[in-house]
Scaffold this active site. Structure first.
Site, PDB file in Angstrom:
ATOM      1  N   LYS A  22      53.473-100.708  45.215  1.00  0.00           N
ATOM      2  CA  LYS A  22      52.587 -99.584  44.838  1.00  0.00           C
ATOM      3  C   LYS A  22      51.564-100.048  43.799  1.00  0.00           C
ATOM      4  O   LYS A  22      50.372 -99.800  43.935  1.00  0.00           O
ATOM      5  CB  LYS A  22      53.429 -98.441  44.258  1.00  0.00           C
ATOM      6  CG  LYS A  22      52.631 -97.433  43.462  1.00  0.00           C
ATOM      7  CD  LYS A  22      53.483 -96.319  42.894  1.00  0.00           C
ATOM      8  CE  LYS A  22      54.059 -96.547  41.517  1.00  0.00           C
ATOM      9  NZ  LYS A  22      53.123 -96.444  40.391  1.00  0.00           N
ATOM     10  N   ASN A  23      52.056-100.718  42.744  1.00  0.00           N
ATOM     11  CA  ASN A  23      51.147-101.052  41.643  1.00  0.00           C
ATOM     12  C   ASN A  23      50.192-102.198  41.976  1.00  0.00           C
ATOM     13  O   ASN A  23      49.226-102.426  41.249  1.00  0.00           O
ATOM     14  CB  ASN A  23      51.943-101.345  40.373  1.00  0.00           C
ATOM     15  CG  ASN A  23      52.543-100.084  39.787  1.00  0.00           C
ATOM     16  OD1 ASN A  23      52.223 -98.974  40.240  1.00  0.00           O
ATOM     17  ND2 ASN A  23      53.418-100.227  38.809  1.00  0.00           N
ATOM     18  N   ARG A  93      47.475 -91.297  36.603  1.00  0.00           N
ATOM     19  CA  ARG A  93      46.689 -92.030  35.602  1.00  0.00           C
ATOM     20  C   ARG A  93      46.028 -93.269  36.167  1.00  0.00           C
ATOM     21  O   ARG A  93      44.981 -93.693  35.683  1.00  0.00           O
ATOM     22  CB  ARG A  93      47.580 -92.439  34.434  1.00  0.00           C
ATOM     23  CG  ARG A  93      48.237 -91.318  33.717  1.00  0.00           C
ATOM     24  CD  ARG A  93      49.070 -91.886  32.613  1.00  0.00           C
ATOM     25  NE  ARG A  93      48.249 -92.785  31.813  1.00  0.00           N
ATOM     26  CZ  ARG A  93      47.537 -92.420  30.760  1.00  0.00           C
ATOM     27  NH1 ARG A  93      47.591 -91.188  30.337  1.00  0.00           N
ATOM     28  NH2 ARG A  93      46.800 -93.292  30.107  1.00  0.00           N
ATOM     29  N   CYS A 117      51.361 -88.681  28.965  1.00  0.00           N
ATOM     30  CA  CYS A 117      52.292 -88.579  30.092  1.00  0.00           C
ATOM     31  C   CYS A 117      53.708 -88.766  29.584  1.00  0.00           C
ATOM     32  O   CYS A 117      53.922 -89.071  28.404  1.00  0.00           O
ATOM     33  CB  CYS A 117      51.914 -89.543  31.210  1.00  0.00           C
ATOM     34  SG  CYS A 117      52.641 -91.140  31.119  1.00  0.00           S
ATOM     35  N   ARG A 122      49.698 -93.636  26.071  1.00  0.00           N
ATOM     36  CA  ARG A 122      48.917 -94.405  27.041  1.00  0.00           C
ATOM     37  C   ARG A 122      47.395 -94.305  26.843  1.00  0.00           C
ATOM     38  O   ARG A 122      46.674 -93.773  27.699  1.00  0.00           O
ATOM     39  CB  ARG A 122      49.326 -94.004  28.458  1.00  0.00           C
ATOM     40  CG  ARG A 122      50.808 -94.167  28.672  1.00  0.00           C
ATOM     41  CD  ARG A 122      51.221 -93.952  30.085  1.00  0.00           C
ATOM     42  NE  ARG A 122      50.805 -95.015  30.971  1.00  0.00           N
ATOM     43  CZ  ARG A 122      51.063 -95.027  32.276  1.00  0.00           C
ATOM     44  NH1 ARG A 122      51.720 -94.037  32.819  1.00  0.00           N
ATOM     45  NH2 ARG A 122      50.655 -96.020  33.021  1.00  0.00           N
ATOM     46  N   ASP A 309      59.261-101.195  33.750  1.00  0.00           N
ATOM     47  CA  ASP A 309      59.501-100.322  34.908  1.00  0.00           C
ATOM     48  C   ASP A 309      60.926-100.431  35.451  1.00  0.00           C
ATOM     49  O   ASP A 309      61.286 -99.713  36.388  1.00  0.00           O
ATOM     50  CB  ASP A 309      58.490-100.626  36.032  1.00  0.00           C
ATOM     51  CG  ASP A 309      57.086-100.183  35.663  1.00  0.00           C
ATOM     52  OD1 ASP A 309      56.947 -99.381  34.736  1.00  0.00           O
ATOM     53  OD2 ASP A 309      56.129-100.656  36.313  1.00  0.00           O
ATOM     54  N   VAL A 331      57.042-102.147  25.429  1.00  0.00           N
ATOM     55  CA  VAL A 331      55.775-101.877  26.124  1.00  0.00           C
ATOM     56  C   VAL A 331      55.388-100.408  25.958  1.00  0.00           C
ATOM     57  O   VAL A 331      54.253-100.099  25.568  1.00  0.00           O
ATOM     58  CB  VAL A 331      55.862-102.269  27.620  1.00  0.00           C
ATOM     59  CG1 VAL A 331      54.542-101.964  28.325  1.00  0.00           C
ATOM     60  CG2 VAL A 331      56.217-103.743  27.771  1.00  0.00           C
ATOM     61  N   ARG A 401      56.755 -90.531  44.290  1.00  0.00           N
ATOM     62  CA  ARG A 401      55.502 -91.213  43.917  1.00  0.00           C
ATOM     63  C   ARG A 401      55.612 -92.720  44.119  1.00  0.00           C
ATOM     64  O   ARG A 401      54.604 -93.387  44.347  1.00  0.00           O
ATOM     65  CB  ARG A 401      55.189 -90.961  42.435  1.00  0.00           C
ATOM     66  CG  ARG A 401      54.959 -89.514  42.120  1.00  0.00           C
ATOM     67  CD  ARG A 401      54.570 -89.366  40.687  1.00  0.00           C
ATOM     68  NE  ARG A 401      53.399 -90.200  40.417  1.00  0.00           N
ATOM     69  CZ  ARG A 401      52.797 -90.274  39.250  1.00  0.00           C
ATOM     70  NH1 ARG A 401      53.235 -89.600  38.230  1.00  0.00           N
ATOM     71  NH2 ARG A 401      51.742 -91.052  39.087  1.00  0.00           N
TER      72      ARG A 401
HETATM   73  N1  EPU Z   1      47.582 -99.801  25.893  1.00  0.00           N
HETATM   74  C1  EPU Z   1      46.754 -99.589  24.824  1.00  0.00           C
HETATM   75  N2  EPU Z   1      45.401 -99.463  25.083  1.00  0.00           N
HETATM   76  C2  EPU Z   1      44.890 -99.547  26.337  1.00  0.00           C
HETATM   77  C3  EPU Z   1      45.760 -99.784  27.409  1.00  0.00           C
HETATM   78  C4  EPU Z   1      47.112 -99.900  27.156  1.00  0.00           C
HETATM   79  O1  EPU Z   1      47.172 -99.515  23.685  1.00  0.00           O
HETATM   80  O2  EPU Z   1      43.670 -99.434  26.488  1.00  0.00           O
HETATM   81  C5  EPU Z   1      49.023 -99.924  25.651  1.00  0.00           C
HETATM   82  C6  EPU Z   1      49.849 -98.883  26.389  1.00  0.00           C
HETATM   83  O3  EPU Z   1      49.896 -97.650  25.674  1.00  0.00           O
HETATM   84  C7  EPU Z   1      51.187 -99.555  26.515  1.00  0.00           C
HETATM   85  C8  EPU Z   1      50.795-101.012  26.737  1.00  0.00           C
HETATM   86  O4  EPU Z   1      49.466-101.146  26.234  1.00  0.00           O
HETATM   87  O5  EPU Z   1      51.897 -99.445  25.312  1.00  0.00           O
HETATM   88  C9  EPU Z   1      50.819-101.481  28.181  1.00  0.00           C
HETATM   89  O6  EPU Z   1      50.145-100.546  29.009  1.00  0.00           O
HETATM   90  P1  EPU Z   1      49.373-100.981  30.335  1.00  0.00           P
HETATM   91  O7  EPU Z   1      47.924-100.683  30.153  1.00  0.00           O
HETATM   92  O8  EPU Z   1      49.743-102.376  30.698  1.00  0.00           O
HETATM   93  O9  EPU Z   1      49.972 -99.963  31.414  1.00  0.00           O
HETATM   94  P2  EPU Z   1      49.175 -99.436  32.678  1.00  0.00           P
HETATM   95  O10 EPU Z   1      48.273-100.473  33.154  1.00  0.00           O
HETATM   96  O11 EPU Z   1      48.620 -98.084  32.394  1.00  0.00           O
HETATM   97  C10 EPU Z   1      50.802-100.326  34.522  1.00  0.00           C
HETATM   98  C11 EPU Z   1      51.703 -99.749  35.581  1.00  0.00           C
HETATM   99  C12 EPU Z   1      52.895 -99.064  34.929  1.00  0.00           C
HETATM  100  C13 EPU Z   1      53.631-100.115  34.095  1.00  0.00           C
HETATM  101  C14 EPU Z   1      52.689-100.738  33.074  1.00  0.00           C
HETATM  102  C15 EPU Z   1      53.325-101.857  32.277  1.00  0.00           C
HETATM  103  C16 EPU Z   1      50.239 -99.195  37.421  1.00  0.00           C
HETATM  104  C17 EPU Z   1      49.622 -98.158  38.264  1.00  0.00           C
HETATM  105  N3  EPU Z   1      50.957 -98.774  36.373  1.00  0.00           N
HETATM  106  O12 EPU Z   1      50.370 -99.228  33.713  1.00  0.00           O
HETATM  107  O13 EPU Z   1      53.725 -98.641  35.997  1.00  0.00           O
HETATM  108  O14 EPU Z   1      54.717 -99.497  33.440  1.00  0.00           O
HETATM  109  O15 EPU Z   1      51.534-101.276  33.751  1.00  0.00           O
HETATM  110  O16 EPU Z   1      53.788-102.854  33.109  1.00  0.00           O
HETATM  111  O17 EPU Z   1      50.116-100.384  37.702  1.00  0.00           O
HETATM  112  C18 EPU Z   1      55.258 -97.237  37.081  1.00  0.00           C
HETATM  113  O18 EPU Z   1      55.013 -97.835  38.134  1.00  0.00           O
HETATM  114  O19 EPU Z   1      56.225 -96.429  36.971  1.00  0.00           O
HETATM  115  C19 EPU Z   1      54.416 -97.453  35.912  1.00  0.00           C
HETATM  116  C20 EPU Z   1      54.377 -96.612  34.894  1.00  0.00           C
END
Ligand code: EPU
Length: 439
Positions: A22-23, A93, A117, A122, A309, A331, A401
Site C-alpha cells: 500500500k505505502n 493523509r 490523526c 504528524r 507500522d 517515530v 484501509r
Molecule cells: N515529521 C515531521 N515533519 C514533517 C514530516 C514528518 O516532524 O514534515 C515527523 C512525523 O510527525 C513523525 C516522523 O517525522 O514523527 C516520521 O513521519 P513520516 O513523515 O515518515 O510519516 P509519513 O510519511 O506521514 C509514512 C507511512 C506511515 C508510516 C510512516 C513511518 C505512508 C502512506 N504512510 O507516513 O504508514 O508509519 O511513514 O514509517 O507511506 C501506515 O501504513 O499505517 C502508516 C501510518
C-alpha cells in the site's frame, strides 16, 4: 460500519500470498501525475486507501481504471483541477504526496492541510520546507496549502532530517518535485524505506536521473520531462510482518509467498530473538513457533530500524510472552491507542511516555474492543486469534484501509473471523433488550 467477531484461540497453518505494498503504491500513483499519458501500475492491492487515492487523482482530472488482470491504469493527460480537496485529504493523509508532482508539472497546487490523526500530530513542515527550497512559494489559505512556482523549480541542497529522523512522504514529495527541477538537487537525510526505493526505481523507469537510491543522500539531476511507465510495486513488508506475527502468536506455522526478507531484517531479528523460527523458502519464507515467547526490547526507528507500522502487532505478541518486554516508539511517540484496548483483553501493559512495559500474561481473554487506526486494529485482530472466547473488534474500516480481505485470508489458514454489520449487532442487542422488557 462492520465489526469482526473472532472466535479464539486458534492455531494457524498454511500458505498466505503477500499483496503489493500500500505505502509503495500511493506515492507511485502520485508519480503518474509527473508524466502526461497512461501509466500502468501492477500489483496495486484492492484497499479502501487505494480507492480514496484514485478518487483524489480523478478529481484532479486523471482517468483511473483497473484492467481485467488487476493492473491500475492512470491516464494523466488532462489535469485541469490541481486541488486536493478537504473531503478527501481528511480521510487519508497520504493525499499530501500529490503536492510535489503537481507543482513540478503545473507550477501550482492547492492541497488541504492534513489535520491530526490517531497516531499523533504528524506535521508536514519538512515537506513544505523542502519544496520552498526548490523555489516554491507556499502559503496557507482557508485551511489549504497553496504552492506556486512563478519561476519554476530549481535544484539545490536540501536537508530533510527532523526531530524524529527522516520523513517518508516528505522525501517522496521533494524527490518527485526535484525530478523536473532545473539542475541538480541533493536530498540529505532522505528516507531509506523500501517504499521510497520503489518510488525512486519507478521514477527512474519514467526517465528521472537519480543516484544514491536506498541511501540517505539522493542526488537528482533534473530532466525536462518524464514518460509514463509500466511498473510493479514491491510486496507489502508490513502485511508480511503482520502475518508473521499471526503465525507466532498462535504457535502456528505459515508459509508466506512473495515476501522480501531483505526489507525486513530488523523484524526477522526480533522474531528470532523471541523464539520464532523464520526460514527462507522459495519466493518467501516459513514462520513458525513451537516453544514459549521470550521477552524482547523493541525500539521503532526509521528504516532499516524496526518499523513503527509493526509496533502494535508485536506488542500483542509480547503480551503473552514469558517475562517483561520494553517497547519504545521513536517515530510516532503517541502511537499507543492499542494499549488500553489490549489491556481490556487482559494484557498487562503500562505506558510511560513513548515507552510501554509489557508484563507477559499467560493468556488473553476475549472482549469487545475498538480499532483506532490501521495497525492498532491489526494488533487487536491478532490478539483476538489467541484470546479465549469471542472478541468483537469494532470499526474494522480501519483495517480495510491496509489489509485486503484479511478475515478471509486468515480464515483460509485456520482463523474463525466473522464480518458482520454493526447494525445487525445493534439490532440483536435492541431485540434482546426489548425481549427482557417484555418479560
Ligand atoms: N515529521 C515531521 N515533519 C514533517 C514530516 C514528518 O516532524 O514534515 C515527523 C512525523 O510527525 C513523525 C516522523 O517525522 O514523527 C516520521 O513521519 P513520516 O513523515 O515518515 O510519516 P509519513 O510519511 O506521514 C509514512 C507511512 C506511515 C508510516 C510512516 C513511518 C505512508 C502512506 N504512510 O507516513 O504508514 O508509519 O511513514 O514509517 O507511506 C501506515 O501504513 O499505517 C502508516 C501510518
Amino acid at each position: 460500519m462492520d465489526i469482526f467477531r473472532i472466535e479464539g484461540p486458534v492455531q494457524l497453518s498454511g500458505v498466505v500470498n503477500i499483496n503489493g505494498s500500500k505505502n509503495a503504491s500511493l506515492p507511485i500513483m502520485a508519480a503518474a501525475i509527473l508524466a502526461a499519458g497512461e501509466s500502468v501500475i501492477k500489483a496495486v492491492p484492492y484497499l479502501s486507501d487505494i480507492s480514496i487515492f484514485s478518487q483524489l487523482l480523478g478529481q484532479l482530472g486523471c482517468r483511473i481504471t483497473r484492467s481485467p488482470n488487476g493492473d491500475l491504469c492512470i491516464d494523466s493527460r488532462v489535469i485541469d483541477n490541481p486541488v486536493g480537496e478537504y473531503e478527501i485529504v481528511r480521510r487519508m493523509r497520504a493525499s499530501i504526496c500529490i503536492l510535489g508532482p503537481l507543482l513540478a508539472r503545473y507550477g501550482r497546487a492547492e492541497v488541504s492541510m492534513p489535520g491530526g490523526c490517531a497516531i499523533g500530530d504528524r506535521p508536514i513542515d519538512i515537506h513544505l520546507q523542502g519544496l520552498r527550497e526548490l523555489g516554491a512559494k507556499v502559503h496557507l489559505k482557508n485551511g489549504y496549502i497553496v504552492a506556486e512556482t512563478p519561476n519554476g523549480l530549481t535544484g539545490c541542497d536540501i536537508f530533510m532530517g527532523g526531530p524524529f529522523g527522516s520523513t517518508v512522504l516528505g522525501t517522496a514529495n521533494v524527490l518527485m518535485a526535484s525530478t523536473l527541477a532545473k539542475g541538480k538537487t541533493i536530498i540529505e537525510s532522505a528516507a531509506c524505506e523500501p517504499e521510497i526505493v520503489d518510488l525512486a526505481n519507478c521514477l527512474t523507469r519514467m526517465g528521472a536521473k537519480i543516484d544514491g537510491i536506498g541511501s540517505p543522500r539522493l542526488i537528482v539531476e533534473g530532466v525536462k520531462e518524464l514518460q509514463p511507465a509500466e511498473y510493479q510495486v514491491i510486496p507489502d513488508r508490513i502485511e508480511a510482518g503482520t502475518f508473521m506475527v499471526a503465525a507466532a502468536i498462535t504457535a502456528g506455522q505459515l508459509r508466506l509467498l512473495d515476501c522480501r526478507l531483505d526489507d525486513m531484517m530488523a523484524v526477522v531479528d526480533r522474531l528470532r530473538n523471541i523464539g520464532v523460527t523464520v526460514e527462507v523458502a522459495d519466493g518467501g519464507c516459513v514462520v513458525a513457533r513451537r516453544g514459549s515467547i521470550k521477552p524482547a526490547d523493541i525500539t521503532t526507528l526509521p528504516f532499516p530500524g524496526f518499523p513503527t507500522d509493526l509496533q502494535a502487532q508485536f506488542m500483542a505478541l509480547l503480551s503473552i510472552g514469558e517475562g517483561n518486554s520494553v517497547v519504545i516508539e521513536k517515530v510516532f511517540p503517541d502511537r499507543f491507542m492499542h494499549v488500553a484496548e489490549l489491556n481490556r483483553m487482559a494484557a498487562n501493559l503500562r505506558r510511560e511516555g513513548p515507552t510501554v512495559i509489557v508484563a507477559g500474561v499467560k493468556k488473553l481473554i476475549a472482549a469487545p474492543v475498538m480499532a483506532s487506526d490501521l495497525r492498532a486494529s491489526a494488533a487487536l485482530v491478532l490478539a483476538g486469534l489467541v484470546a479465549e472466547g469471542t472478541t468483537v473488534v469494532n470499526r474494522v474500516y480501519h483495517i480495510d484501509r491496509g489489509y485486503e480481505r484479511i478475515e478471509e485470508r486468515l480464515n483460509l489458514v485456520g482463523a474463525k473471523i466473522f464480518r458482520e454489520s454493526a447494525e445487525s449487532m445493534a439490532g440483536g442487542l435492541t431485540s434482546k433488550i426489548s425481549e427482557r422488557v417484555e418479560k
